[in-house]
Design an enzyme around this catalytic site. Sequence first.
Site, PDB file in Angstrom:
ATOM      1  N   PHE A 192     -19.742  67.807  12.886  1.00 26.55           N
ATOM      2  CA  PHE A 192     -18.742  68.688  12.263  1.00 26.55           C
ATOM      3  C   PHE A 192     -18.552  68.402  10.774  1.00 26.55           C
ATOM      4  O   PHE A 192     -17.468  68.560  10.226  1.00 26.55           O
ATOM      5  CB  PHE A 192     -17.390  68.594  13.013  1.00 26.55           C
ATOM      6  N   ARG A 193     -19.616  67.944  10.139  1.00 27.07           N
ATOM      7  CA  ARG A 193     -19.612  67.671   8.691  1.00 27.07           C
ATOM      8  C   ARG A 193     -18.593  66.619   8.271  1.00 27.07           C
ATOM      9  O   ARG A 193     -18.167  66.565   7.131  1.00 27.07           O
ATOM     10  CB  ARG A 193     -19.395  68.964   7.887  1.00 27.07           C
ATOM     11  N   LEU A 194     -18.187  65.780   9.235  1.00 27.64           N
ATOM     12  CA  LEU A 194     -17.255  64.688   8.892  1.00 27.64           C
ATOM     13  C   LEU A 194     -18.089  63.450   8.561  1.00 27.64           C
ATOM     14  O   LEU A 194     -17.980  62.394   9.184  1.00 27.64           O
ATOM     15  CB  LEU A 194     -16.292  64.437  10.061  1.00 27.64           C
ATOM     16  N   HIS A 195     -18.964  63.636   7.584  1.00 26.09           N
ATOM     17  CA  HIS A 195     -19.954  62.612   7.276  1.00 26.09           C
ATOM     18  C   HIS A 195     -19.309  61.355   6.699  1.00 26.09           C
ATOM     19  O   HIS A 195     -18.214  61.398   6.149  1.00 26.09           O
ATOM     20  CB  HIS A 195     -20.962  63.164   6.248  1.00 26.09           C
TER      21      HIS A 195
END
Length: 198
Positions: free
Chosen positions: A176-179
Amino acid sequence: MSSAPSVPPDPIAQFTTWLGEAEKSGVPEPTAMAVATADADGMPNVRMLLLKGVEARGFVFYTNLGSPKAAELTANPRAVLCFYWNQVKRQVRVAGPVERVTDAEADAYFATRARLSQIGAWASHQSQPMAGHFELERNCAAVALRFGLGAVPRPPHWSGFRVVPESIEFWQEKPFRLHERIRFTRPQGHWQSQWIFP
Ligand SMILES: Cc1cc2nc3c(=O)[nH]c(=O)nc-3n(C[C@H](O)[C@H](O)[C@H](O)COP(=O)(O)O)c2cc1C
């Protein structure tokens, strides 16, 4: 870095670990990196190069000293490297001033290259106009004749540069692009780290 976030102490060691994991995971050219430079007017340029050495002093690549990148690095001795390893979903950026490697270092690395690559280094006027591929082949033949069966020395127009890292950023893809991103800097000569938003 890849599971529970914990701060690795040494970014050079962390880079070496990630490079090894990229190799093991089947990244086809794990040492391939985009190398960004800028000329004296600030005009950016970028191209892919191969990393040929990394240790505490910095990140080394080799090239033709008559090339545009060498001219840019002479006018403005700073660069940014960017690695992307798709199989492990990781990116690393390295930024800092650039210095020439010593002649002894360049000689030692040049001696490890395949003979045809050594000949090619003499034969190629990198990034200059060429009439056709035959011109390169003709130059290679002339160089091969010149050196015969003897060792091919390093051409004076071929050497390496070292990017001395001032900043190293590690990026790890997360769902979820919570890199995860962590940036290392060394304002007083000691590495400090900072998590940053993705
Ligand atoms: C994967 C890859 C690796 C490369 N490695 C090098 C290298 O190590 N040294 C080099 O001079 N050029 C290398 N090249 C070629 C450069 O991308 C570039 O075309 C050349 O160095 C001329 O760049 P310049 O005109 O910006 O000086 C590589 C190209 C690719 C695609």
